[in-house]
Scaffold this active site. Structure first.
Site, mmCIF file in Angstrom:
data_model
loop_
_atom_site.group_PDB
_atom_site.id
_atom_site.type_symbol
_atom_site.label_atom_id
_atom_site.label_comp_id
_atom_site.label_asym_id
_atom_site.label_seq_id
_atom_site.Cartn_x
_atom_site.Cartn_y
_atom_site.Cartn_z
ATOM 1 N N LYS A 35 -24.894 -10.046 43.976
ATOM 2 C CA LYS A 35 -26.330 -10.223 43.761
ATOM 3 C C LYS A 35 -26.566 -11.170 42.587
ATOM 4 C CE LYS A 35 -26.749 -6.195 40.721
ATOM 5 N NZ LYS A 35 -27.470 -4.936 40.440
ATOM 6 N N ARG A 131 -34.218 6.013 38.918
ATOM 7 C CA ARG A 131 -34.640 4.655 39.213
ATOM 8 C C ARG A 131 -34.948 4.577 40.710
ATOM 9 N NH1 ARG A 131 -30.713 -0.259 37.497
ATOM 10 N NH2 ARG A 131 -29.619 0.515 39.345
ATOM 11 N N TYR A 255 -33.804 -24.436 12.212
ATOM 12 C CA TYR A 255 -35.157 -23.906 12.112
ATOM 13 C C TYR A 255 -35.196 -22.674 11.208
ATOM 14 C CZ TYR A 255 -36.799 -26.874 15.935
ATOM 15 O OH TYR A 255 -37.156 -27.950 16.712
ATOM 16 N N MET A 303 -33.395 -25.121 21.256
ATOM 17 C CA MET A 303 -33.464 -25.289 22.708
ATOM 18 C C MET A 303 -32.253 -26.016 23.284
ATOM 19 S SD MET A 303 -36.456 -27.069 25.018
ATOM 20 C CE MET A 303 -37.683 -25.845 24.528
#
Length: 361
Positions: A35, A131, A255, A303
């Protein structure tokens, strides 16, 4: 395609890991769980590599199953979440798919189906994960209803373990006891074991194993486990240094200036970032390898770039190879340093990262 960030997948290692799953329970069959695009490794390529040896495959939904059928995969395919609406029943017939039934609505749809050939159903019990699954008290009645359907060829009884990755957790024993109490007298094969239970809980092995993350070389356990030691890494996320500079004590990197140099520091900039699937929340000290030697992330991941410590590698230069996870840098270690799990690293790989395959069998 000049940007150096890329992933390499070892198909022989995936077959090895599947064989290792089977070796834990020699009498059992095993679904190869592919999956989510085979956990980011490429479902078609992985399924084709496993097709000669896999007993069957498992995916989350019909769309994933049809992709495999269109690629020529003929082995049985189990839909782990079943069908989402009655219109999908036609695919069960035409594509020969095997549904999981985990609620009464799905039972209604399956029993009203009019296929051209009988199909197998996997009936799921909720033993405590809360679930998906039938309530234990309703399980026998659901089984009887499916058994009365002339087009249901076989019923596989299944549940899913919530805490198998913690081998001593009492919830696993409670779930197994619940499953035995409510399914013990019913006919049909059993399927309980996910990767953690395949490796660490023989009592859960049953007739059908469901190895997932272990196929892709990552341990499901938070600590070292002897049965997981034989797994082979299957994906390497690689890039290169694109800049190297020397910084003085007190200089900040990236950053927010999160990392401040405490001593003279050589810093390498790597052409990979969170847009490639590398975790933005990787902490200072997250492992990496430069030229095959240990290094570490310093500074906030951006990024398209991240920065690594090259102080112990005075000869490192732009163009040198960097491994972000793989055989030299376990994905589990990167995940742990980023407050996530290897599953998310693999499935989060960006589509801008080209994937290549090797098969040295």
């Amino acid at each position: 395609m000049a940007r150096p960030t890329r992933a390499r997948v070892d198909l022989a290692a995936i077959r090895h890991n599947y064989a290792h799953a089977k070796a834990q329970a020699p009498g059992a069959r095993a679904l190869a769980v592919v999956k989510a695009d085979a956990y980011g490794h490429g479902a078609v390529a992985v399924a084709r590599a496993l097709a000669p040896v896999a007993d069957a495959f498992a995916v989350a939904c019909t769309e994933e199953a049809l992709e495999l059928r269109e690629a020529g995969i003929t082995k049985p395919i189990v839909l782990l979440e079943g069908v989402f609406e009655p219109s999908e029943l036609a695919h069960l017939d035409s594509a020969r798919l095997t549904p999981v039934a985990h609620n009464r609505e799905q039972l209604d749809w399956l029993c009203r189906a009019r296929p051209t050939r009988p199909f197998q159903v996997w009936l799921k019990m909720d033993t405590g994960m809360h679930r998906l699954g039938m309530e234990p008290a309703d399980f026998a009645a659901a089984h009887a209803r499916l058994a009365d359907c002339s087009h249901v060829s076989e019923i596989v009884l299944m549940t899913h373990l919530a805490c198998a990755d913690e081998p001593e957790h009492p919830a696993t024993r409670a779930q197994l006891a619940c499953f035995t109490a409510h399914a013990g007298g019913l006919p049909g094969p059993r399927s309980i074991a996910n990767s953690a239970a395949v490796l660490g809980c023989p009592a859960a092995h049953g007739d059908w194993l469901r190895p997932g993350i272990m196929l892709y070389g990552a341990t499901p356990f938070g600590e070292a486990h002897p049965s997981a030691a034989a797994l082979r890494p299957t994906m390497q996320l690689q890039s290169q240094l694109i800049s190297v500079r020397a910084l003085d004590p007190g200089e900040a990197i990236g950053y927010g200036g999160r990392y401040v140099c405490q001593a003279p520091t050589r810093v390498g900039v790597v052409a990979a970032g969170y847009a490639d699937g590398y975790p933005r929340h990787a902490k200072d000290g997250t492992p990496a390898a430069v030229n095959g030697k240990p290094s570490r992330v310093i500074g906030r991941v951006s990024m398209d770039m991240l920065t690594v410590d090259l102080t112990d590698q005075p000869d490192a230069r732009p163009g040198d190879p960097v491994q972000l996870w793989g055989d030299a840098v376990p994905a589990n270690d990167v995940a742990a340093a980023s407050d996530t799990i290897a599953y998310q690293l693999f499935t989060g790989l960006s589509r801008r990262v080209p994937v290549s395959y090797r098969d040295d069998s």
